[in-house]
Design an enzyme around this catalytic site. Sequence first.
Site, PDB file in Angstrom:
ATOM      1  N   SER A  92       0.851  -1.187   0.000  1.00  0.00           N
ATOM      2  CA  SER A  92       0.000   0.000   0.000  1.00  0.00           C
ATOM      3  C   SER A  92       0.886   1.236   0.000  1.00  0.00           C
ATOM      4  O   SER A  92       1.951   1.249   0.619  1.00  0.00           O
ATOM      5  CB  SER A  92      -0.902   0.023   1.242  1.00  0.00           C
ATOM      6  OG  SER A  92      -1.598   1.251   1.327  1.00  0.00           O
TER       7      SER A  92
ATOM      8  N   ALA B 187       0.899   5.184   4.120  1.00  0.00           N
ATOM      9  CA  ALA B 187       1.803   4.905   5.241  1.00  0.00           C
ATOM     10  C   ALA B 187       1.042   4.558   6.516  1.00  0.00           C
ATOM     11  O   ALA B 187       1.571   3.856   7.389  1.00  0.00           O
ATOM     12  CB  ALA B 187       2.702   6.120   5.492  1.00  0.00           C
TER      13      ALA B 187
ATOM     14  N   ASP C 253      -7.994  -4.772   1.164  1.00  0.00           N
ATOM     15  CA  ASP C 253      -8.963  -3.992   0.411  1.00  0.00           C
ATOM     16  C   ASP C 253     -10.086  -3.700   1.379  1.00  0.00           C
ATOM     17  O   ASP C 253     -10.539  -4.593   2.116  1.00  0.00           O
ATOM     18  CB  ASP C 253      -9.471  -4.738  -0.814  1.00  0.00           C
ATOM     19  CG  ASP C 253     -10.173  -3.794  -1.783  1.00  0.00           C
ATOM     20  OD1 ASP C 253      -9.621  -2.707  -2.034  1.00  0.00           O
ATOM     21  OD2 ASP C 253     -11.256  -4.135  -2.286  1.00  0.00           O
TER      22      ASP C 253
END
Length: 203
Positions: free
Chosen positions: A8, A11, A73
Site C-alpha cells: 500500500s 503509510a 482492500d
Amino acid sequence: MVKVLVASNNAKKQRELEAVLAELGIEGVEVVSLAEVDSYPEPREDGLTFEDNALIKARAGVAATGLPCVADDSGLSVTALNGMPGVLSARWSGSHGDDEANNRLLLAQMSDIAVRDAAFVSCCALVTPMGDEFTATGRWEGTLLRAPRGKGGFGYDPLFEPADTPGRSSAELSPEEKNARSHRGAALRELAPLIAQLEAGAS
C-alpha cells in the site's frame, strides 16, 4: 528477522500493522513499505469482492519482491445502498482516491434516507513466497452521518460514527483508539499469528 511487505502507498496502513504486532508482542518482523522496494506495476484491482482485491495486491507484491506480503482492500458498506460503495469505495465519484468528491456524492445519494446503518469492512490477505494464502475480514459497525466531522483519518472517516464511540466520527478518534476498534485492525489481529509463524520459520 523476517521482512513483510505492506502493499500500500498509504503509510498509515504500514503503521497499523506495526502497532498490531507491537500490541500482540510479536517481535522479529520488519514491516517494509512500497517505498523501500523496487517499484513494480500496480495491479489492476478488478475483483468483485474485498477478498479478491486483497489477494490480487498481495500476490503482485510477492511476485515482484519475493517477500511475504500483506495487502488489504477495504471500504464502506451502506445498508440502504445494498452494501455499496463496497469495493468501489475509493472511486465512488469516478476518480480514484478523491476523498472529498466521494464523500460529497455519498451524502447527496443518502440525503433523503432515514435508515443510515453502515459498516467499514476490511479484508486483509497474507501471501507467502511459497504460495500460501490467508485472508481475514473485519467489520466495524456504525452509522452514516449527515455531514463530515473531524480532521483525522482518511476516506469516509469523517462521515462514519462507530457504534462503539457514539457522538464521535472515526475522524475524531486518535490513531490508537481507531486501531483498537477498526475493521482493518480486527483483520490484522487475526492474521498476526500467521505473520509470527513466518518469523519462527526464518529464525
